[in-house]
Write a protein that holds these residues in place. Sequence first.
Motif, mmCIF file in Angstrom:
data_model
loop_
_atom_site.group_PDB
_atom_site.id
_atom_site.type_symbol
_atom_site.label_atom_id
_atom_site.label_comp_id
_atom_site.label_asym_id
_atom_site.label_seq_id
_atom_site.Cartn_x
_atom_site.Cartn_y
_atom_site.Cartn_z
ATOM 1 N N GLY A 24 -9.213 -10.583 -28.062
ATOM 2 C CA GLY A 24 -8.223 -10.189 -28.777
ATOM 3 C C GLY A 24 -7.341 -11.160 -29.230
ATOM 4 N N MET A 25 -7.357 -12.247 -29.017
ATOM 5 C CA MET A 25 -6.542 -13.423 -29.577
ATOM 6 C C MET A 25 -7.310 -13.822 -30.653
ATOM 7 N N SER A 27 -9.502 -12.313 -32.652
ATOM 8 C CA SER A 27 -9.916 -11.506 -33.700
ATOM 9 C C SER A 27 -8.337 -11.270 -34.365
ATOM 10 N N GLY A 28 -7.397 -11.056 -33.376
ATOM 11 C CA GLY A 28 -6.092 -10.584 -34.041
ATOM 12 C C GLY A 28 -5.126 -11.598 -34.165
ATOM 13 N N HIS A 29 -5.296 -12.884 -33.778
ATOM 14 C CA HIS A 29 -4.378 -13.934 -33.784
ATOM 15 C C HIS A 29 -5.212 -14.934 -34.742
ATOM 16 N N CYS A 30 -6.272 -15.620 -34.190
ATOM 17 C CA CYS A 30 -6.998 -16.787 -34.731
ATOM 18 C C CYS A 30 -7.339 -16.646 -36.286
ATOM 19 N N LEU A 31 -8.179 -15.467 -36.414
ATOM 20 C CA LEU A 31 -8.483 -15.267 -37.734
ATOM 21 C C LEU A 31 -7.611 -14.899 -38.780
ATOM 22 N N ARG A 36 -6.209 -24.631 -37.762
ATOM 23 C CA ARG A 36 -6.975 -25.211 -36.599
ATOM 24 C C ARG A 36 -7.249 -24.076 -35.769
ATOM 25 N N HIS A 37 -6.868 -22.733 -35.789
ATOM 26 C CA HIS A 37 -7.276 -21.518 -35.131
ATOM 27 C C HIS A 37 -8.568 -21.264 -35.552
ATOM 28 N N VAL A 38 -9.252 -21.474 -36.606
ATOM 29 C CA VAL A 38 -10.613 -21.285 -36.968
ATOM 30 C C VAL A 38 -11.507 -22.202 -36.999
ATOM 31 N N GLU A 39 -11.192 -23.251 -36.374
ATOM 32 C CA GLU A 39 -12.137 -24.389 -36.387
ATOM 33 C C GLU A 39 -13.398 -24.154 -35.670
ATOM 34 N N PRO A 40 -14.393 -24.557 -36.116
ATOM 35 C CA PRO A 40 -15.802 -23.853 -35.424
ATOM 36 C C PRO A 40 -15.822 -24.174 -33.791
ATOM 37 N N GLU A 41 -15.480 -25.390 -33.277
ATOM 38 C CA GLU A 41 -15.282 -25.710 -31.898
ATOM 39 C C GLU A 41 -14.358 -24.699 -31.302
ATOM 40 N N HIS A 42 -13.167 -24.523 -31.728
ATOM 41 C CA HIS A 42 -12.271 -23.531 -31.129
ATOM 42 C C HIS A 42 -12.791 -22.068 -30.871
ATOM 43 N N GLY A 90 0.641 -21.861 -29.879
ATOM 44 C CA GLY A 90 0.919 -20.603 -30.181
ATOM 45 C C GLY A 90 0.186 -19.609 -29.667
ATOM 46 N N MET A 91 -0.567 -19.857 -28.704
ATOM 47 C CA MET A 91 -1.533 -19.107 -27.796
ATOM 48 C C MET A 91 -1.295 -19.107 -26.309
ATOM 49 N N GLU A 92 -0.070 -18.862 -26.106
ATOM 50 C CA GLU A 92 0.332 -18.928 -24.701
ATOM 51 C C GLU A 92 -0.409 -17.720 -23.725
ATOM 52 N N SER A 93 -0.425 -16.677 -24.265
ATOM 53 C CA SER A 93 -1.058 -15.500 -23.456
ATOM 54 C C SER A 93 -2.745 -15.892 -23.222
#
Length: 110
Positions: A24-25, A27-31, A36-42, A90-93
């Motif tokens: 969910g995070m 597809s709904g947050h990182c993308l 940095r949220h969409v860096e391949p390693e992450h 920003g990804m505490e959950s």
Amino acid sequence: MSDHSDAMQACLDACLHCYRTCLGMLSGHCLETGGRHVEPEHVRLMLACAEACRASAQMMLIGSPVHRHQCGACAEICAACARSCEAVGGMESCVAACRACERECRAMAA
């Protein structure tokens, strides 16, 4: 295997929660956030975490004797995913879900 122990049920619940949270995070947050949220390693780590959690839940649900080994691997992946999500920010959950799943999977693997 309908009569799961309390420990197995707690692990199963943590795995399914982490699976849902990571996907969910991602597809709904990182993308949506990018950077940095969409860096391949992450992204790969989040996908690996979700799949490890799903696989652990399935092994427990079907009563496979290898579930302890799967849970041990899952704990390691969850720990790495929690670190990555914390570093990105920003990804505490997701961090919380990964850490909870790591704890339950370590206990199950012991």
